[in-house]
Motif scaffolding. Structure first.
Motif, PDB file in Angstrom:
ATOM      1  N   UNK A  97      45.933  48.888 100.008  1.00 40.12           N
ATOM      2  CA  UNK A  97      46.655  50.161 100.038  1.00 40.12           C
ATOM      3  C   UNK A  97      45.793  51.298 100.581  1.00 40.12           C
ATOM      4  N   UNK A  98      44.485  51.208 100.372  1.00 40.73           N
ATOM      5  CA  UNK A  98      43.583  52.247 100.870  1.00 40.73           C
ATOM      6  C   UNK A  98      42.944  51.880 102.209  1.00 40.73           C
ATOM      7  N   UNK A  99      43.409  50.773 102.824  1.00 41.66           N
ATOM      8  CA  UNK A  99      42.892  50.300 104.109  1.00 41.66           C
ATOM      9  C   UNK A  99      41.363  50.135 104.046  1.00 41.66           C
ATOM     10  N   UNK A 100      40.910  49.576 102.951  1.00 38.88           N
ATOM     11  CA  UNK A 100      39.479  49.324 102.747  1.00 38.88           C
ATOM     12  C   UNK A 100      39.159  47.912 103.240  1.00 38.88           C
TER      13      UNK A 100
ATOM     14  N   UNK B 277      48.620  37.719  90.681  1.00 44.15           N
ATOM     15  CA  UNK B 277      48.160  39.067  90.323  1.00 44.15           C
ATOM     16  C   UNK B 277      48.707  40.117  91.274  1.00 44.15           C
ATOM     17  N   UNK B 278      48.836  39.769  92.547  1.00 48.12           N
ATOM     18  CA  UNK B 278      49.336  40.728  93.519  1.00 48.12           C
ATOM     19  C   UNK B 278      50.831  40.998  93.338  1.00 48.12           C
ATOM     20  N   UNK B 279      51.567  39.986  92.883  1.00 46.15           N
ATOM     21  CA  UNK B 279      53.020  40.128  92.738  1.00 46.15           C
ATOM     22  C   UNK B 279      53.403  40.536  91.318  1.00 46.15           C
ATOM     23  N   UNK B 280      52.759  39.915  90.317  1.00 46.04           N
ATOM     24  CA  UNK B 280      53.167  40.117  88.925  1.00 46.04           C
ATOM     25  C   UNK B 280      52.262  41.082  88.167  1.00 46.04           C
ATOM     26  N   UNK B 281      51.205  41.537  88.802  1.00 46.17           N
ATOM     27  CA  UNK B 281      50.269  42.414  88.120  1.00 46.17           C
ATOM     28  C   UNK B 281      49.194  41.612  87.408  1.00 46.17           C
ATOM     29  N   UNK B 282      48.123  42.271  87.064  1.00 51.04           N
ATOM     30  CA  UNK B 282      47.019  41.594  86.402  1.00 51.04           C
ATOM     31  C   UNK B 282      45.766  42.436  86.521  1.00 51.04           C
ATOM     32  N   UNK B 283      44.649  41.846  86.124  1.00 52.95           N
ATOM     33  CA  UNK B 283      43.396  42.594  86.128  1.00 52.95           C
ATOM     34  C   UNK B 283      42.306  41.843  86.880  1.00 52.95           C
ATOM     35  N   UNK B 284      42.697  40.930  87.764  1.00 59.23           N
ATOM     36  CA  UNK B 284      41.720  40.139  88.487  1.00 59.23           C
ATOM     37  C   UNK B 284      41.536  40.612  89.915  1.00 59.23           C
ATOM     38  N   UNK B 285      41.054  39.684  90.749  1.00 60.13           N
ATOM     39  CA  UNK B 285      40.755  40.017  92.136  1.00 60.13           C
ATOM     40  C   UNK B 285      42.016  40.302  92.952  1.00 60.13           C
ATOM     41  N   UNK B 286      43.161  39.783  92.516  1.00 58.94           N
ATOM     42  CA  UNK B 286      44.410  40.107  93.201  1.00 58.94           C
ATOM     43  C   UNK B 286      44.721  41.587  93.112  1.00 58.94           C
ATOM     44  N   UNK B 287      44.473  42.186  91.939  1.00 58.80           N
ATOM     45  CA  UNK B 287      44.668  43.623  91.786  1.00 58.80           C
ATOM     46  C   UNK B 287      43.675  44.400  92.650  1.00 58.80           C
ATOM     47  N   UNK B 288      42.430  43.912  92.718  1.00 54.99           N
ATOM     48  CA  UNK B 288      41.418  44.558  93.554  1.00 54.99           C
ATOM     49  C   UNK B 288      41.839  44.517  95.019  1.00 54.99           C
ATOM     50  N   UNK B 289      42.323  43.357  95.472  1.00 62.58           N
ATOM     51  CA  UNK B 289      42.776  43.235  96.857  1.00 62.58           C
ATOM     52  C   UNK B 289      43.944  44.173  97.150  1.00 62.58           C
ATOM     53  N   UNK B 290      44.871  44.292  96.213  1.00 59.45           N
ATOM     54  CA  UNK B 290      46.013  45.181  96.407  1.00 59.45           C
ATOM     55  C   UNK B 290      45.564  46.629  96.559  1.00 59.45           C
ATOM     56  N   UNK B 291      44.642  47.038  95.715  1.00 59.66           N
ATOM     57  CA  UNK B 291      44.119  48.411  95.803  1.00 59.66           C
ATOM     58  C   UNK B 291      43.396  48.639  97.126  1.00 59.66           C
ATOM     59  N   UNK B 292      42.595  47.660  97.541  1.00 59.78           N
ATOM     60  CA  UNK B 292      41.868  47.806  98.808  1.00 59.78           C
ATOM     61  C   UNK B 292      42.812  47.788  99.999  1.00 59.78           C
TER      62      UNK B 292
END
Length: 259
Positions: A224-227, A207-222
């Protein structure tokens, strides 16, 4: 009695089995608490347990997060099933054929040198985007541990028991269904336990590399925002997911052992 034999002779009851992880978890929690509150430690580097608990209690009420959890769980489960569907028959064929074992096993070991994050871009080119390449990545990650565990389980079957079954007329599919598969079941379940935990990792990496709608996407967003607190919450959910699957499969294995 040697020290090794003494260790093997030690048996612990359900109380110890319950208290041991609780005590270990408490030690980890205290270490986290004192480290996070040490002078000079920034909250964005290591959040405190209280900040984590507060954020966790807020996030678990968010339906979007639970949708991401369900998406990642589906991808991991499908990937594990696909990997098992391919690995288990191959393990049996390797067990039955020395020629196939000699031809295939060296290449199987070499596949483990390829990191999952390196396969993700290739899968995007070959399979495309969406759930399918993530499931394929998960299947590739779980394939080897399931295959090795199942192959070892078949190879360590009691030959005397199998010979007795052959004398009783068991052969071919009957031998596999009624003797070989049940006797190797513990090793197969052990491989599935390890495989599912790797499948969760594969789903997140995919999900972090290929995209998706799971927790990998959530982790990527967090990320990028240093959350950092949010990342701790998401990672804890991934740990709970893997631990839950591991515990379920372990409980199934123990039930078969008792039966």
């Amino acid at each position: 009695m040697s020290s090794l034999k003494r260790v093997k002779a030690i048996k612990h009851g359900p109380v110890v089995s319950f208290l041991a992880p609780v005590v270990f978890g408490l030690i980890l929690f205290l270490g986290w608490f004192f480290t996070a509150n040490a002078p000079g430690v920034k909250t964005w580097v290591l959040p405190s347990p209280s900040a984590f608990v507060q954020r966790f209690s807020t996030e678990i009420k968010n339906p979007v997060l639970w949708h991401a959890v369900w998406t990642t769980a589906q991808e991991a489960l499908l990937g594990c099933l696909v990997g098992a569907i391919v690995a288990l028959p191959l393990a049996y064929l390797i067990y039955r054929s020395q020629i196939l074992a000699a031809a295939v096993e060296p290449f199987l070991g070499a596949t483990q040198a390829i990191p999952a994050i390196a396969l993700a871009p290739l899968l995007m080119l070959w399979v495309g985007y969406g759930t399918l390449p993530i499931v394929v990545l998960c299947a590739l990650m779980v394939f080897f541990p399931i295959l090795v565990s199942a192959t070892l389980g078949f190879r360590h079957l009691d030959s005397e028991v199998l010979d007795a079954a052959r004398l009783d007329g068991a052969d071919g599919w009957k031998m596999l269904v009624y003797m070989e598969a049940p006797l190797a079941l513990y090793a197969i379940l052990a491989g599935l336990r390890n495989g599912f935990t790797l499948s969760v990792t594969g789903a997140v990496v995919g999900e972090m590399v290929m995209g998706g709608h799971g927790l990998g996407l959530v982790l990527t967003s967090q990320r990028n925002s240093v959350d950092t607190v949010g990342m701790f919450v998401t990672i804890s959910l991934l740990c709970v997911m893997a631990m839950a699957a591991y515990s379920v499969l372990y409980a199934i294995e123990r039930r078969f052992r008792r039966g």
